[in-house]
Motif scaffolding. Structure first.
Motif, mmCIF file in Angstrom:
data_model
loop_
_atom_site.group_PDB
_atom_site.id
_atom_site.type_symbol
_atom_site.label_atom_id
_atom_site.label_comp_id
_atom_site.label_asym_id
_atom_site.label_seq_id
_atom_site.Cartn_x
_atom_site.Cartn_y
_atom_site.Cartn_z
ATOM 1 N N TRP A 175 33.197 45.232 33.982
ATOM 2 C CA TRP A 175 33.092 46.582 33.438
ATOM 3 C C TRP A 175 32.423 46.587 32.074
ATOM 4 N N LEU A 176 32.682 45.518 31.310
ATOM 5 C CA LEU A 176 32.160 45.457 29.951
ATOM 6 C C LEU A 176 31.229 44.269 29.873
ATOM 7 N N PRO A 177 30.009 44.461 30.331
ATOM 8 C CA PRO A 177 29.116 43.304 30.522
ATOM 9 C C PRO A 177 28.552 42.757 29.223
ATOM 10 N N SER A 178 29.321 41.955 28.536
ATOM 11 C CA SER A 178 28.749 41.226 27.397
ATOM 12 C C SER A 178 28.735 39.748 27.756
ATOM 13 N N THR A 179 27.822 39.019 27.152
ATOM 14 C CA THR A 179 27.576 37.635 27.545
ATOM 15 C C THR A 179 28.839 36.780 27.491
ATOM 16 N N ASP A 180 29.571 36.887 26.366
ATOM 17 C CA ASP A 180 30.748 36.023 26.240
ATOM 18 C C ASP A 180 31.807 36.389 27.283
ATOM 19 N N TYR A 181 31.917 37.689 27.587
ATOM 20 C CA TYR A 181 32.883 38.145 28.590
ATOM 21 C C TYR A 181 32.587 37.501 29.948
ATOM 22 N N PHE A 182 31.329 37.535 30.343
ATOM 23 C CA PHE A 182 30.942 36.924 31.621
ATOM 24 C C PHE A 182 31.292 35.442 31.638
ATOM 25 N N TYR A 183 30.884 34.733 30.568
ATOM 26 C CA TYR A 183 31.094 33.284 30.584
ATOM 27 C C TYR A 183 32.572 32.927 30.521
ATOM 28 N N ARG A 184 33.335 33.685 29.712
ATOM 29 C CA ARG A 184 34.759 33.366 29.608
ATOM 30 C C ARG A 184 35.473 33.608 30.935
ATOM 31 N N ASN A 185 35.121 34.703 31.611
ATOM 32 C CA ASN A 185 35.865 35.058 32.820
ATOM 33 C C ASN A 185 35.387 34.351 34.072
ATOM 34 N N PHE A 186 34.101 34.058 34.129
ATOM 35 C CA PHE A 186 33.574 33.549 35.393
ATOM 36 C C PHE A 186 33.158 32.080 35.343
ATOM 37 N N TYR A 187 33.265 31.457 34.185
ATOM 38 C CA TYR A 187 32.831 30.057 34.096
ATOM 39 C C TYR A 187 33.825 29.165 33.365
ATOM 40 N N THR A 188 35.023 29.682 33.083
ATOM 41 C CA THR A 188 35.998 28.809 32.421
ATOM 42 C C THR A 188 37.371 28.969 33.067
ATOM 43 N N GLY A 189 38.212 27.983 32.811
ATOM 44 C CA GLY A 189 39.608 28.079 33.247
ATOM 45 C C GLY A 189 39.796 27.770 34.718
ATOM 46 N N ASN A 190 41.061 27.627 35.086
ATOM 47 C CA ASN A 190 41.369 27.286 36.476
ATOM 48 C C ASN A 190 41.824 28.543 37.201
ATOM 49 N N GLN A 191 41.123 29.644 37.007
ATOM 50 C CA GLN A 191 41.558 30.871 37.655
ATOM 51 C C GLN A 191 40.568 31.273 38.740
ATOM 52 N N ARG A 192 40.987 32.280 39.488
ATOM 53 C CA ARG A 192 40.236 32.664 40.663
ATOM 54 C C ARG A 192 38.778 33.012 40.386
ATOM 55 N N TRP A 193 38.534 33.701 39.243
ATOM 56 C CA TRP A 193 37.173 34.210 39.021
ATOM 57 C C TRP A 193 36.202 33.136 38.601
ATOM 58 N N ASN A 194 36.720 31.941 38.280
ATOM 59 C CA ASN A 194 35.826 30.816 38.029
ATOM 60 C C ASN A 194 35.424 30.270 39.397
ATOM 61 N N TYR A 195 34.528 30.999 40.045
ATOM 62 C CA TYR A 195 34.195 30.702 41.442
ATOM 63 C C TYR A 195 33.708 29.281 41.641
ATOM 64 N N SER A 196 32.902 28.776 40.702
ATOM 65 C CA SER A 196 32.326 27.455 40.917
ATOM 66 C C SER A 196 33.278 26.358 40.440
ATOM 67 N N SER A 197 34.445 26.744 39.910
ATOM 68 C CA SER A 197 35.409 25.775 39.376
ATOM 69 C C SER A 197 34.778 24.870 38.340
ATOM 70 N N ILE A 198 33.823 25.372 37.591
ATOM 71 C CA ILE A 198 33.190 24.537 36.576
ATOM 72 C C ILE A 198 34.186 24.287 35.452
ATOM 73 N N ASN A 199 34.188 23.041 34.964
ATOM 74 C CA ASN A 199 35.110 22.661 33.904
ATOM 75 C C ASN A 199 34.299 21.935 32.839
ATOM 76 N N ASN A 200 33.741 22.723 31.904
ATOM 77 C CA ASN A 200 32.899 22.133 30.884
ATOM 78 C C ASN A 200 33.407 22.568 29.522
ATOM 79 N N ALA A 201 33.928 21.606 28.754
ATOM 80 C CA ALA A 201 34.612 21.925 27.508
ATOM 81 C C ALA A 201 33.668 22.588 26.509
ATOM 82 N N GLU A 202 32.422 22.119 26.458
ATOM 83 C CA GLU A 202 31.485 22.657 25.473
ATOM 84 C C GLU A 202 31.178 24.125 25.773
#
Lengths: 539, 344
Positions: free
Chosen positions: A443-470
């Motif tokens: 709903w609030l398409p800002s870059t950090d929002y996308f990356y935090r929600n869809f590319y981090t953590g062990n939650q459902r929305w991290n579709y690719s299950s990427i785990n990159n600390a940096e």
């Protein structure tokens, strides 16, 4: 043998013929002041905060309730879309953000009234916002993204002023208050229907409304239709007057072909979820207005599970990225109706800006793909399954066939797996699918929002299950970065990492195709991907 | 031979009681079946853009899925015992309320379709039987074959295309009534009856217009079995001794065919009509979808796709009960058509 005739059959025909005469002319006057909106899904609750609520419920709540603030609108390629950066008052007459960014002060309109005639007060606002962060409802998780987590943060200053305190200056705090969930409820009415088990009246508000919005519920039949009538006293729209249509009928018509017929015959005024092929044919006939807006807050992608072999190898993911027949997929799935996120050229090999989503410099290149496979130690290829859900079959099915064919050429054997929606979401949640297609919306398409929600953590929305600390650290830091240039730099870094790591492959942003009678004006693409009935009017 | 309405009622009651174990079996079986199907409904319903683990757990609790399966079954059975079929996640309403609102729509449609089918099929079957092998017989066979081989959603979409889209004769194919018509006070839930009770004949006509296309597309599909069975049993009946006798004593042609042959041939037709009715109720899901008909079948399908347990279980229970009822009615009709048969 004379006695058997086709009398029954002919009487049916005669009856159908009679329908010609029996069209009702008496409805003609009310018709012009009524908006008939047809949709595939249905409104299942009057409170969008209830888990399981549909997009149609979101749209309805925008019209039956007001929020403190609302998004403005802007033109994008000649089409109206919501404007994330322009926040205007809705129930708030004005608002201030303190210089350090920690205090938001809202002054309410003096003339704002709930639909039962009682004035909207700061107490109601506090109760509603408290409810949003305290009750076990959807608003809780949403407001969290704007650092709004506790009832202590909302303070009544006087009957018309309310203050919101933030622990850190968060640029998503204000926009969050314009989203669907933090709607302002008539707290006196709601409290009357609260019980000891249900102090926030969630059960009652599911089937009743107590808002101050532009429309009042007339009839509500879950799964069939909702009819709303205009609230004549409402004046929160931009030109300070009630909404245009006296009545709005929101009707569920599951069959997409029927929806197309209805709007073409002029029986329905507006529809947003048609099949791409129908939209194309309606557009070519030229009788109706078709407004196609790329859904700039949504992305369709092919995801690979970065934890499951062989997709845990970055070279395998790169190989897949260079083996997808992007153009053919785009045409087969969407008839090219959307904005592609492939085929960019990065002259100096770096992202053009820090905005996500972005166009990646990928295109089909089988030789390159073979090289990457070799580098991954799998020159002969491998076998895998490609999954999609039944609900998206009309676009995903042709896509899957093309993926299978193209990957076959570099030795990757693909089995196509079509899963019922509930099963697909379960498997995604359990991180069991190696390779699949999905779509996301923010709903609030800002870059950090996308990356935090869809590319981090062990939650459902991290579709690719990427785990990159940096990546996670940069995205987390960017959230509270007040400096625009530094924020942009962080975005560029994230985008460069996305291309380098290729956790999943962004494909495109599908169009929202709104098809409407040529007399309908003012349609705006909204963040909830539905029609805001307050936007539209009839010429 | 049993006589009297009272005896029939007692027997019918006994039949209903004896079907209870079967219904219980259906209940438990559906319950278990839903649990072994893959797909977690809690995850599905928590599919909003920001529903995390907490929301999933909350929905799971709300649906009672946090307990073990035997526990769930006990709760479910005790709920059923108190007449509570649970709550649908899709519509947010109690399942019983949903079914009660939607069943009349399905029944009205199915009854109308069955009536149209019978009115068309019995004469067609008789006609074919009177001249077996003739052009008429082949014509009927062709018609039946066409009806049965065109799926209902195809014939439905075709009818919409021709009568609504091209000719503009039919009203828009959405729901039971034009959205601009106000509904009559609800007595039976059958709009065609409620409008008459309310004395609103304009409304009645509007409701009937909406009913024609979906009912015809459903009827087309079931004319074949009904016409074929009529033809077959008419052939047997026409070739039997009593018809020959009736003819030889010079009774009128009409009396021979209608009173003697058809009356005897109608028994199997009643049986098939009962079976056809039960299957139609469940199988009209496609017609309901195509015509946005707010019936139980499309409701159950939506529920099944989203693993919404309570509505599916409620629907299966409803269908099983209806099946029991329909069988009973068929048996009673048998008794009326042929007094030698009694229900037992």
């Amino acid at each position: 043998m004379r006695f058997v005739s086709f009398r029954p059959a002919s009487s049916v025909l005669a009856a159908t013929a009679l329908l010609l005469i029996a069209t009702a002319p008496s409805q003609a006057q009310t018709r012009a002041e009524t908006l008939r909106y047809v949709t595939g899904a249905s409104v299942n609750t009057l409170d969008p905060n209830i888990p399981g609520s549909t997009r149609e419920s979101f749209a309805l709540s925008m019209s039956t309730y007001d929020r403190l603030v609302a998004f403005g609108r802007k033109q994008l390629n000649g089409k109206w879309v919501f404007d994330l950066d322009k926040i205007t008052g809705e129930l708030a007459e004005s608002y201030d953000v303190s210089p350090n960014g920690l205090k938001l002060t809202f002054r309410l309109r003096k003339d704002a009234k709930f639909q039962d005639g009682s004035p909207v007060t700061a107490e109601d606002v506090k109760w509603s916002l408290d409810r949003c962060v305290t009750a076990p409802i959807l608003g809780k998780a949403q407001l969290l993204t704007g650092s709004l987590t506790s009832a202590d943060q909302f303070k009544v200053i006087d009957p018309l002023t309310i203050e919101v305190t933030l622990p850190k200056p968060d640029k998503l705090a204000l926009p969050n208050l314009a989203t669907v969930y933090p709607m302002i409820i008539n707290s006196k009415v709601a409290k009357e229907h609260a019980t000891a088990d249900d102090p926030w009246a969630t059960a009652w508000l599911k089937e009743h409304t107590a808002g101050s919005g532009a429309y009042v519920i007339e009839t509500f039949k879950p799964g069939e239709q909702v009819i709303v009538k205009r609230n004549e006293a409402w004046n929160r729209g931009s030109p300070d007057k009630p909404a245009f249509f006296k009545r709005v009928i929101i009707q569920s018509v599951p069959e997409p072909a029927t929806r197309a017929n209805l709007v073409e015959r002029g029986d329905a005024d507006l529809v947003v979820d048609l099949q791409a092929s129908d939209v194309q044919s309606l557009e070519s006939k030229g009788k109706l207005k078709v407004i196609s807006t790329p859904q700039y807050n949504s992305i369709t992608f092919v995801s690979m599970n970065n934890q499951i072999p062989p997709f845990d190898n970055v070279n395998v993911r790169r190989a897949v990225a260079f083996a997808l027949p992007y153009d053919d997929m785009f045409k087969a799935a969407l008839f090219g109706r959307g904005a592609p996120l492939f085929g960019a050229s990065w002259p100096d090999g770096k992202p053009l800006n820090g905005i996500y989503p972005f166009q990646q410099p990928v295109k089909i290149d089988l030789d390159k793909a073979r090289e990457y496979l070799k580098a991954a130690g799998l020159p002969e290829g491998f076998s895998t399954t490609f999954s999609f859900n039944v609900g998206q079959a009309s676009t995903a099915e042709p896509m899957a066939a093309l993926v299978k064919e193209s990957l076959g050429k570099i030795g990757i054997k693909v089995d196509i797996q079509k899963l019922p929606d509930a099963q697909m979401s379960t498997q995604i949640n359990e991180k069991k699918l190696p390779f699949y297609t999905e779509g996301i919306v923010a709903w609030l398409p800002s870059t950090d929002y996308f990356y935090r929600n869809f590319y981090t953590g062990n939650q459902r929305w991290n579709y690719s299950s990427i785990n990159n600390a940096e990546l996670a650290a940069i995205a987390q830091e960017a959230r509270f970065e007040p400096d625009k240039a530094k924020y942009e730099e962080a975005g560029r870094k994230l985008n460069a990492m996305h291309f380098d790591l290729m956790p999943q492959i962004m494909l495109w942003q599908p169009n929202q195709d709104a098809v409407m009678a040529s007399s309908i004006e003012g349609y705006t693409y909204e963040f909830h991907r539905q029609v805001d009935y307050r936007d539209v009017s009839r010429k | 031979m049993r006589t009297g309405l009272g005896a029939t009622m007692v027997r019918a009651g006994g039949r209903l009681l004896s079907s209870l174990p079967a219904l219980f079996g259906v209940l438990v079986f559906t319950f278990l079946l839903m649990r072994v199907l893959p797909g977690d409904p809690a995850v599905f319903f928590a599919s909003g853009p920001n529903a995390g683990k907490e929301e999933i757990e909350q929905i799971r609790k709300q649906m009672g899925l946090d307990k073990s399966v035997p526990e769930q079954l006990v709760f479910y059975l005790s709920d059923i015992g108190r007449g509570n079929l649970g709550r649908s996640m899709m519509t947010g309403q109690p399942v019983l309320k949903d079914l009660r609102e939607r069943l009349p729509a399905s029944l009205e449609l199915t009854f109308t379709a069955l009536l149209i089918a019978l009115i068309a099929a019995v004469p067609l079957g008789v006609l074919a039987a009177l001249r077996p092998g003739s052009v008429v017989d082949h014509g009927v066979r062709l018609f039946c074959a066409l009806g049965v081989c065109v799926p209902t959603f195809v014939s439905g979409l075709l009818l919409i295309y021709v009568f609504y889209y091209l000719l503009g004769l039919a009203p828009d194919p959405t729901g039971r009534i034009d959205v601009f018509t106000s509904l009559p006070p609800q007595h039976t839930g059958f709009l065609s009856i409620d409008f008459v009770l309310a004395g609103d004949f304009e409304g009645w006509w509007a409701a009937c217009k909406q009913l024609i296309l979906p009912a015809v597309s459903m009827a087309l599909f079931v004319i074949a079995p009904l016409a074929r069975i009529t033809r077959a049993s008419m052939l047997v009946s026409l070739g039997s001794d009593f018809v020959r006798t009736a003819r030889s004593v010079g009774l009128s042609w009409r009396k021979v065919v209608v009173t003697y042959a058809l009356r005897n041939a109608i028994l199997p037709v009643i049986t098939i009509a009962g079976i056809v009715f039960s299957t139609m109720l469940g199988a009209n899901v496609l017609v309901e979808k195509v015509f946005s008909w707010p019936g139980v079948a499309s409701y159950a399908l939506d529920a099944l796709l989203s693993s919404d347990y309570a509505p599916v279980q409620g629907f299966v229970l409803l269908m099983a009960s209806l099946f029991v009822l329909v069988n009973l009615v068929v048996d009673i009709c048998y008794g009326i058509a042929d007094p030698r048969v009694s229900i037992g």
